[in-house]
Scaffold this motif. Structure first.
Motif, PDB file in Angstrom:
ATOM      1  N   THR A 139      -3.549  -5.198 -26.819  1.00  0.00           N
ATOM      2  CA  THR A 139      -2.213  -5.804 -26.501  1.00  0.00           C
ATOM      3  C   THR A 139      -2.551  -7.089 -25.713  1.00  0.00           C
ATOM      4  O   THR A 139      -3.354  -7.043 -25.149  1.00  0.00           O
ATOM      5  CB  THR A 139      -1.440  -5.092 -25.699  1.00  0.00           C
ATOM      6  N   PRO A 140      -1.932  -8.362 -26.189  1.00  0.00           N
ATOM      7  CA  PRO A 140      -1.879  -9.200 -25.496  1.00  0.00           C
ATOM      8  C   PRO A 140      -1.519  -9.413 -23.950  1.00  0.00           C
ATOM      9  O   PRO A 140      -0.716  -8.660 -23.891  1.00  0.00           O
ATOM     10  CB  PRO A 140      -0.868 -10.436 -26.348  1.00  0.00           C
ATOM     11  N   PRO A 141      -2.119  -9.811 -22.964  1.00  0.00           N
ATOM     12  CA  PRO A 141      -1.979  -9.347 -21.845  1.00  0.00           C
ATOM     13  C   PRO A 141      -0.466  -9.755 -21.235  1.00  0.00           C
ATOM     14  O   PRO A 141       0.145  -9.096 -20.193  1.00  0.00           O
ATOM     15  CB  PRO A 141      -2.907 -10.027 -20.804  1.00  0.00           C
ATOM     16  N   GLN A 142       0.341 -10.607 -21.735  1.00  0.00           N
ATOM     17  CA  GLN A 142       1.547 -10.572 -21.418  1.00  0.00           C
ATOM     18  C   GLN A 142       2.606  -9.801 -22.026  1.00  0.00           C
ATOM     19  O   GLN A 142       3.766  -9.782 -21.647  1.00  0.00           O
ATOM     20  CB  GLN A 142       1.953 -12.250 -21.703  1.00  0.00           C
ATOM     21  N   TYR A 143       2.067  -9.125 -22.802  1.00  0.00           N
ATOM     22  CA  TYR A 143       3.147  -7.880 -23.359  1.00  0.00           C
ATOM     23  C   TYR A 143       2.909  -6.628 -22.957  1.00  0.00           C
ATOM     24  O   TYR A 143       1.965  -6.262 -22.240  1.00  0.00           O
ATOM     25  CB  TYR A 143       3.069  -7.649 -24.882  1.00  0.00           C
ATOM     26  N   ASP A 144       4.056  -5.687 -22.905  1.00  0.00           N
ATOM     27  CA  ASP A 144       3.678  -4.384 -22.421  1.00  0.00           C
ATOM     28  C   ASP A 144       2.637  -3.470 -23.290  1.00  0.00           C
ATOM     29  O   ASP A 144       2.494  -3.836 -24.476  1.00  0.00           O
ATOM     30  CB  ASP A 144       5.173  -3.652 -22.584  1.00  0.00           C
ATOM     31  N   LEU A 145       1.883  -2.797 -22.462  1.00  0.00           N
ATOM     32  CA  LEU A 145       1.012  -1.899 -22.870  1.00  0.00           C
ATOM     33  C   LEU A 145       1.118  -0.576 -23.079  1.00  0.00           C
ATOM     34  O   LEU A 145       1.651  -0.057 -22.442  1.00  0.00           O
ATOM     35  CB  LEU A 145      -0.350  -2.285 -22.329  1.00  0.00           C
ATOM     36  N   GLU A 146       0.806  -0.088 -24.668  1.00  0.00           N
ATOM     37  CA  GLU A 146       1.507   1.503 -24.521  1.00  0.00           C
ATOM     38  C   GLU A 146       0.011   2.219 -24.164  1.00  0.00           C
ATOM     39  O   GLU A 146      -1.124   1.935 -24.953  1.00  0.00           O
ATOM     40  CB  GLU A 146       1.747   1.907 -26.073  1.00  0.00           C
ATOM     41  N   TRP A 147       0.172   2.989 -23.267  1.00  0.00           N
ATOM     42  CA  TRP A 147      -1.227   3.868 -22.969  1.00  0.00           C
ATOM     43  C   TRP A 147      -1.198   5.065 -23.813  1.00  0.00           C
ATOM     44  O   TRP A 147      -0.216   5.659 -24.105  1.00  0.00           O
ATOM     45  CB  TRP A 147      -0.994   4.457 -21.385  1.00  0.00           C
ATOM     46  N   PRO A 168       1.010  -1.248  -0.029  1.00  0.00           N
ATOM     47  CA  PRO A 168       0.026   0.046  -0.070  1.00  0.00           C
ATOM     48  C   PRO A 168       0.847   1.157   0.016  1.00  0.00           C
ATOM     49  O   PRO A 168       1.038   1.830   0.961  1.00  0.00           O
ATOM     50  CB  PRO A 168      -0.804  -0.101   1.360  1.00  0.00           C
ATOM     51  N   SER A 169       1.288   1.684  -1.207  1.00  0.00           N
ATOM     52  CA  SER A 169       2.393   2.706  -1.237  1.00  0.00           C
ATOM     53  C   SER A 169       1.630   3.968  -1.507  1.00  0.00           C
ATOM     54  O   SER A 169       2.362   4.947  -1.103  1.00  0.00           O
ATOM     55  CB  SER A 169       3.151   2.553  -2.461  1.00  0.00           C
ATOM     56  N   GLY A 170       0.505   3.973  -1.745  1.00  0.00           N
ATOM     57  CA  GLY A 170      -0.230   5.551  -1.766  1.00  0.00           C
ATOM     58  C   GLY A 170      -1.484   5.324  -2.788  1.00  0.00           C
ATOM     59  O   GLY A 170      -2.587   5.483  -2.300  1.00  0.00           O
ATOM     60  N   THR A 171      -1.302   5.171  -3.799  1.00  0.00           N
ATOM     61  CA  THR A 171      -2.324   5.249  -4.810  1.00  0.00           C
ATOM     62  C   THR A 171      -2.119   4.021  -5.741  1.00  0.00           C
ATOM     63  O   THR A 171      -1.057   3.440  -6.222  1.00  0.00           O
ATOM     64  CB  THR A 171      -2.385   6.492  -5.631  1.00  0.00           C
ATOM     65  N   LEU A 172      -3.198   3.597  -6.407  1.00  0.00           N
ATOM     66  CA  LEU A 172      -2.887   2.459  -7.422  1.00  0.00           C
ATOM     67  C   LEU A 172      -2.267   2.874  -8.709  1.00  0.00           C
ATOM     68  O   LEU A 172      -2.636   4.036  -9.108  1.00  0.00           O
ATOM     69  CB  LEU A 172      -4.306   2.048  -7.880  1.00  0.00           C
ATOM     70  N   HIS A 173      -1.368   2.124  -8.967  1.00  0.00           N
ATOM     71  CA  HIS A 173      -0.689   2.456 -10.216  1.00  0.00           C
ATOM     72  C   HIS A 173      -1.300   1.749 -11.503  1.00  0.00           C
ATOM     73  O   HIS A 173      -2.184   0.923 -11.325  1.00  0.00           O
ATOM     74  CB  HIS A 173       0.949   1.456 -10.079  1.00  0.00           C
ATOM     75  N   MET A 174      -1.133   2.306 -12.611  1.00  0.00           N
ATOM     76  CA  MET A 174      -1.999   1.743 -13.696  1.00  0.00           C
ATOM     77  C   MET A 174      -1.387   0.326 -14.068  1.00  0.00           C
ATOM     78  O   MET A 174      -2.474  -0.416 -14.678  1.00  0.00           O
ATOM     79  CB  MET A 174      -1.399   2.625 -15.098  1.00  0.00           C
ATOM     80  N   GLY A 175      -0.242   0.064 -13.765  1.00  0.00           N
ATOM     81  CA  GLY A 175      -0.203  -1.379 -13.691  1.00  0.00           C
ATOM     82  C   GLY A 175      -0.967  -2.432 -12.799  1.00  0.00           C
ATOM     83  O   GLY A 175      -1.153  -3.446 -13.260  1.00  0.00           O
ATOM     84  N   GLY A 230       2.333  -8.006 -18.797  1.00  0.00           N
ATOM     85  CA  GLY A 230       3.236  -7.041 -18.967  1.00  0.00           C
ATOM     86  C   GLY A 230       3.096  -5.590 -18.413  1.00  0.00           C
ATOM     87  O   GLY A 230       2.140  -5.524 -17.731  1.00  0.00           O
ATOM     88  N   MET A 231       3.934  -4.928 -18.664  1.00  0.00           N
ATOM     89  CA  MET A 231       3.788  -3.465 -18.060  1.00  0.00           C
ATOM     90  C   MET A 231       3.144  -2.460 -18.602  1.00  0.00           C
ATOM     91  O   MET A 231       2.673  -2.663 -19.973  1.00  0.00           O
ATOM     92  CB  MET A 231       5.218  -2.822 -17.731  1.00  0.00           C
ATOM     93  N   VAL A 232       2.550  -1.267 -18.222  1.00  0.00           N
ATOM     94  CA  VAL A 232       1.865  -0.270 -18.672  1.00  0.00           C
ATOM     95  C   VAL A 232       3.070   0.739 -18.966  1.00  0.00           C
ATOM     96  O   VAL A 232       3.604   1.380 -18.248  1.00  0.00           O
ATOM     97  CB  VAL A 232       0.699   0.149 -17.914  1.00  0.00           C
ATOM     98  N   CYS A 233       3.052   1.222 -20.167  1.00  0.00           N
ATOM     99  CA  CYS A 233       4.123   2.288 -20.601  1.00  0.00           C
ATOM    100  C   CYS A 233       3.204   3.423 -21.251  1.00  0.00           C
ATOM    101  O   CYS A 233       2.290   3.121 -21.764  1.00  0.00           O
ATOM    102  CB  CYS A 233       4.886   1.485 -21.686  1.00  0.00           C
ATOM    103  N   HIS A 234       4.045   4.497 -21.250  1.00  0.00           N
ATOM    104  CA  HIS A 234       3.648   5.735 -21.787  1.00  0.00           C
ATOM    105  C   HIS A 234       5.006   6.442 -22.466  1.00  0.00           C
ATOM    106  O   HIS A 234       5.673   6.407 -21.700  1.00  0.00           O
ATOM    107  CB  HIS A 234       2.916   6.411 -20.786  1.00  0.00           C
ATOM    108  N   LYS A 235       4.269   7.413 -23.141  1.00  0.00           N
ATOM    109  CA  LYS A 235       5.414   8.052 -23.961  1.00  0.00           C
ATOM    110  C   LYS A 235       6.248   9.014 -22.850  1.00  0.00           C
ATOM    111  O   LYS A 235       5.509   9.406 -21.950  1.00  0.00           O
ATOM    112  CB  LYS A 235       5.090   8.846 -25.050  1.00  0.00           C
TER     113      LYS A 235
END
Ligand code: ANZ
Ligand code: ZN
Length: 842
Positions: free
Chosen positions: A627-635, A44-51, A555-560
């Motif tokens: 994106t297939p769930p096992q791959y990184d997703l681009e937000w 519980p670090s603070g808020t929910l991460h998009m990951g 996978g992770m959630v990525c963003h530019k």
């Protein structure tokens, strides 16, 4: 038609309904089969991460799908609540770690609920709660009784910034995983769990985990690092009774040995350091550098000559100089090796720097210059020399593991106290089970130095359970991986206040059917949990060996990312992506690559903001769409906006079409277009089911979208057509419910479903509709496409001829004539189910 889709009121309405009616609380006793789906519980670090949002969306789709398939689904959530950040917050914000932790968990729970996740909050656990950790203190005592927990003096990785011991796994490239400080070696008394006693079992057990990603199994295999080798005894030339045992995996290269090398903290080096200043200085420098194994492969190979020589075991006249080196570690093998520069890269590098000879003993896979081994191939030579060494009593075959026992002592406050008492008279005394839990004092001072428990004025003072004399508590707490090594079992019986879990409940739910989390836990957490399961088995808690049947790593959630020209990370809010400049001052901006969302790179998208803007269903849809769930997703903004539009489209579509068919009754026969929709529907059921089963969640979404397009294009003409539409809409709602549950509930209400759409049975595809019954033949006349013919599959040629003759649009080309014996053609060629080719006399 209802008003525009107002996700805010609708989502809130259903979330309330689910909570009030405890819709996701599975029953322990029911005739339904059980399904235990678990996502790795968060810190519980603070808020929910998009990951997190992605992780739980994947899990939620799977959980709801299993409810619909008729399972009693356990999908619990809790908090991995102990750990350093809480103490850092105490230090920086002057708030008690417990207050900080509970507040964060409260916020994150709200966020989870706002996403519509089907977690069973009745089972919520906090690992910092004495109700929880008293059981793991008991486990520790049981481990201690079984010899699975022990205390020993050892060199530990010391993080000088965090002032704490780190596990090997927490040392990354020689640095503390959290602080980034260069790790030092420090001699301390520590508690260990004997994970190495299960090394073989943990390794071999991987073979049965057929539903685990290969990658994870490989990483664990490497981590356990079993090598088949040998111990060989060398004797000291100056002192022949003094033996040095070395470990090698290449005993056949023994005749290529040109030196011996010992770890800087090998007992002999320590002994010789007293009289050899250079050796002492070298050892000192190694101690400061730290000796995490990962570092050693890249670091320059250094060492100093000890002044001593070892005698070659099989060639007594050969003396090998002994070096203290930085690339041999004390906690692997025996901390001593023979160096063979001709066949080992590290030895070669060292030998070059120290002018040591190279003796090649293998050429073209055959042994050379190796006495009676010469001429043999490598494997035969290995067996021969091992036999010889064993016969002569100079060595023995030996398996070795890279895996070390797990050091669990942490010099930290915000953890679970190790239930041990030290008494001057009785020594190490476990806290009696009836005195558990050992809880933390609330009044502690956080000023950043050392362990607040150690420095508490009274907490550690206690009396010895054996002799009643004055004694002191252990002030170290467990590594937080201890708590996460068994929490999955506690969920099965979270409210039990006299034991960790009732074996009957374990039988009902364990092992976890599906476990979902990040690949970053491939080794630590997942290996510890597998070990714990076996250790608990040994202590009689259960007879399980493996905790998780199916593991899925998302996978992770990525963003530019954006940077200013001076390299500073910029938030997307401050950037005009078209003009590539900063909104605040117009200065140019570099558009960087897409990277894992992280605060430090300013590319985080807030879960709460997105839920408020687009709604939970749109978020959920987007997080598994493309994106297939096992791959990184681009937000992307376009992606989430597209998902939002789709949610609204479904809302309008279902209502529009429903108004056309709500009264429809099942007809006796179906029109051609109704048959086509029926087929599309069953195809969608079959495909969506397969994709859900195989974790092809993005393809499942494609199936949903395709079906909704078919429904949109469908315009019923007669009563019979309307009935199929009615069926299609009802099925569509059930199919989409796992991903867009709020929308499905709301539309379901309109279509006459009972609330709790996840309990509506999952449809099954009728194979009769899956087979194609008809085909379309192309018709060529004298080489030109003149039309098509829709016919039943495998229609015989005689019938085709009749059908073609009757086709009005072809009659102009097909005139019967004398020339053609009264027929409309000279030749009629058909390729079954594909085409017809006709030749006429013109
Ligand atoms: C002689 C030799 C000749 C070796 C050769 C290798 C190649 P794995 O496979 O990881 O088990 N070694 C043994 N103990 C060590 C320690 N504490 N620190 C660093 N290196 C150590 O590696 C086993 C090999 O690593 C052993 O085999 C030993 O070097 C080295 F052509 O012995 B060998
Ligand atoms: Zn005592």
């Amino acid at each position: 038609m209802k008003e525009k889709y107002n996700f805010r009121t609708i989502e809130e309405r259903w979330q309330k309904y689910w909570t009030q009616h405890k819709m996701f609380a599975p029953r322990d006793h029911s005739s339904k089969p059980s399904f235990y789906l678990l996502e790795m519980f968060p810190y519980p670090s603070g808020t929910l991460h998009m990951g997190h949002a992605r992780n739980y969306t994947i899990g939620d789709v799977r959980a709801r799908y299993h409810w619909a398939k008729g399972y009693e689904v356990m999908h619990p959530m809790g908090w991995d609540a102990c750990g350093l950040p809480a103490e850092n917050a105490a230090l920086q914000k002057n708030v008690h770690p417990r207050v900080w932790t509970m507040e964060n968990a409260r916020i994150m729970k709200q966020q989870c609920q706002s996403m519509g996740f089907s977690h069973d909050w009745e089972r919520e656990i906090f690992s910092c709660d004495p109700e929880y950790f008293c059981h793991e203190q008991k486990m520790f005592l049981d481990f201690y009784k079984q010899g699975l927990a022990y205390r020993k003096e050892s060199y530990v990785n010391w993080d000088p910034v965090d002032q704490s011991v780190l596990a090997n796994e927490q040392v990354i490239d020689g640095r503390g995983w959290r602080s980034g400080a260069v790790v030092e070696q420090k001699l301390m008394s520590q508690w260990f769990l004997r994970i190495t006693s299960f090394a073989d079992e943990l390794l071999e057990g991987l073979q049965d985990l057929s539903h685990w990603p290969e990658m994870v199994k490989q990483m664990q295999t490497h981590w356990i690092g079993r090598s088949q080798g040998a111990l060989i005894n060398f004797s000291l030339a100056q002192e022949p009774t003094q033996k040095i045992a070395i470990f090698t995996t290449r005993p056949e290269t023994l005749y290529g040995a040109t030196f011996c090398a010992l770890a800087w903290n090998h007992p002999l080096i320590q002994q010789w350091s007293d009289e050899n200043g250079a050796l002492a200085v070298f050892a000192q420098s190694c101690q400061q550098r730290g000796s995490a194994t990962a570092l050693l492969d890249t670091e320059e190979k250094k060492g100093v000559f000890s002044g001593y020589y070892a005698r070659h075991p099989l060639l007594p006249e050969v003396l090998l100089p002994i070096y203290a080196v930085n690339y041999v570690v004390m906690d692997y093998g025996t901390g001593a090796i023979f160096g063979c520069p001709a066949h080992d890269a590290r030895d070669a590098e060292f030998a070059r720097a120290h002018d040591l000879p190279f003796l090649s003993v293998i050429e073209e896979d055959k042994m050379v210059a190796s006495q009676d081994l010469s001429g043999l191939d490598v494997l035969a030579a290995r067996q021969r020399i091992l036999d010889q060494l064993e016969q002569l009593g100079l060595g023995q075959r030996k398996k070795m593991y890279r895996l070390r026992d797990w050091g669990i002592s942490r010099q930290r406050y915000w953890g679970v106290p190790i239930p041990i008492i030290y008494c001057k008279a009785c020594g190490v005394v476990p806290v009696p089970a009836e005195d558990l839990p050992v809880t933390l004092p609330e009044d502690v001072v956080f000023d950043g130095s050392g362990n607040p428990l150690e420095r508490h004025p009274t907490w550690k003072d206690t009396s010895c359970p054996k002799c009643r004399g004055a004694a002191q508590r252990e002030t170290d707490t467990f590594d937080t991986f201890f708590e996460s090594s068994w929490y999955f079992a506690r969920f099965c019986d979270a409210a039990n206040n006299h034991m960790a879990f009732d074996p009957e409940k374990i039988k009902r739910w364990m092992p976890v059917n599906e476990y979902i989390g990040g690949i970053e836990h491939a080794v630590l957490h997942l290996l510890y949990a597998r070990f714990f399961t076996r250790a608990l088995r040994q202590c009689g808690y259960w007879d399980l060996s493996e905790p998780f049947t199916h593991l899925f790593t998302q996978g992770m959630v990525c963003h530019k990312t954006f940077r200013s020209t001076d390299g500073q990370w910029l938030t997307p809010q401050d950037v005009d992506p078209q003009k590539k400049c900063r909104l605040s001052d117009g200065s140019p901006v570099q558009v960087g690559s897409s990277e894992k969302m992280s605060k430090s790179k300013c590319n985080v998208v807030s879960v709460t903001d997105m839920v408020q803007t687009y709604g939970a269903d749109a978020m959920r849809l987007f997080l598994i769409s493309d994106t297939p769930p096992q791959y990184d997703l681009e937000w992307t903004d376009q992606g989430i906006a597209g998902a939002w539009r789709y949610v609204r489209r479904v809302w309008d579509l279902v209502q529009n079409k429903w108004s056309l068919c709500r009264e429809a009754q099942e007809p006796k026969t179906l029109s051609a277009q109704a048959m086509a929709l029926q087929r599309a529907l069953h195809k969608a059921i079959a495909s969506a089911t397969t994709h859900l089963e195989n974790y092809g969640l993005n393809k499942y979404i494609a199936d949903i979208r395709e079906l909704s397009n078919k429904i949109a294009d469908y315009h019923p003409q007669e009563i019979a057509d309307a009935w199929v539409l009615q069926q299609a809409l009802k099925t569509f709602i059930v199919l989409m419910a796992p991903v867009m549950p709020h929308l499905a509930e709301e539309l379901g209400e309109l279509l006459g479903f009972a609330p709790g759409i996840h309990l509506s049975p999952w449809p099954s595809a009728d194979p009769a509709f899956l087979q194609e019954t008809h085909c379309t033949l192309s018709i060529q006349i004298n080489g030109r496409m003149r039309g098509t013919l829709r016919v039943a599959l495998d229609t015989p040629e005689s019938e085709l001829k009749e059908l073609v003759k009757q086709k009005p649009d072809l009659s102009v080309y097909l005139l019967p004539s004398e020339q053609q014996n009264g027929e409309p053609w000279t030749r009629f060629i058909s390729i079954p189910n594909r085409s017809i080719s006709i030749v006429t006399a013109l």
